[in-house]
Design a protein around this motif. Structure first.
Motif: not given
Length: 163
Positions: A98-116
């Motif tokens: 029942g989490a209202p949001d899901a959060w994460l941090e990602v390196s701005v240098e990781n375009p594959a993860a950002l796209a995912l």
């Protein structure tokens, strides 16, 4: 075939070795992994591809925020759906608790993860400057608003009341 399972203490050395291979100097140490696994209240999930452990994710509550702490897939298993399977597992758990949001941090240098993450509906919230050390890379904090829990149907209520 991709299968997911909870990692065990016996898997933690494998996780630490993959951390070094994948994240280099920014890798979590084996002692940190072991302490977090034992005392951190997080869920450690493994992904197997044809019976071989090839990826993992670590997630759970960090304070009141449901957070993806780490996700990694060995290079030879990338682009086979392993990262997507781990993301879907993380989001299913967020919905289940029942989490209202899901959060994460990602390196701005990781375009594959950002796209995912963007493909899964995560939106940019803010930049954490120099978050990843020792590389001095900024982190992008991302959030996905989770749909509200669906109310139980009359049938589900009747099943519970009848048992």
């Amino acid at each position: 075939m991709i299968t997911l399972r909870d990692l065990t203490e016996a898997d933690l050395t494998w996780v630490a070795e993959r951390e070094v291979e994948i994240f280099g100097p920014a890798a979590w140490s084996e002692s940190l992994i072991r302490d977090d696994w034992a005392y951190g209240g997080k869920r450690y999930r493994g992904a197997e591809l044809d019976g071989e452990l090839v990826g993992y994710a670590v997630y759970g509550f960090d304070g009141d925020a449901f957070n993806l702490m780490n996700i990694a897939v060995v290079p030879r298993a990338r682009r086979a759906g392993v990262g997507r399977a781990l993301m879907e597992d993380f989001l299913a758990e967020a919905a289940a608790v029942g989490a209202p949001d899901a959060w994460l941090e990602v390196s701005v240098e990781n375009p594959a993860a950002l796209a995912l993450y963007r493909a899964y509906g995560f939106e940019d919230v803010r930049i954490r400057p120099r978050y990843y050390q020792p590389e001095d890379h900024d982190a992008l904090v991302m959030r996905r608003r989770m749909p509200p829990p669906r109310p139980a149907s009359a049938r589900q209520i009747a099943e519970v009341e009848g048992s």
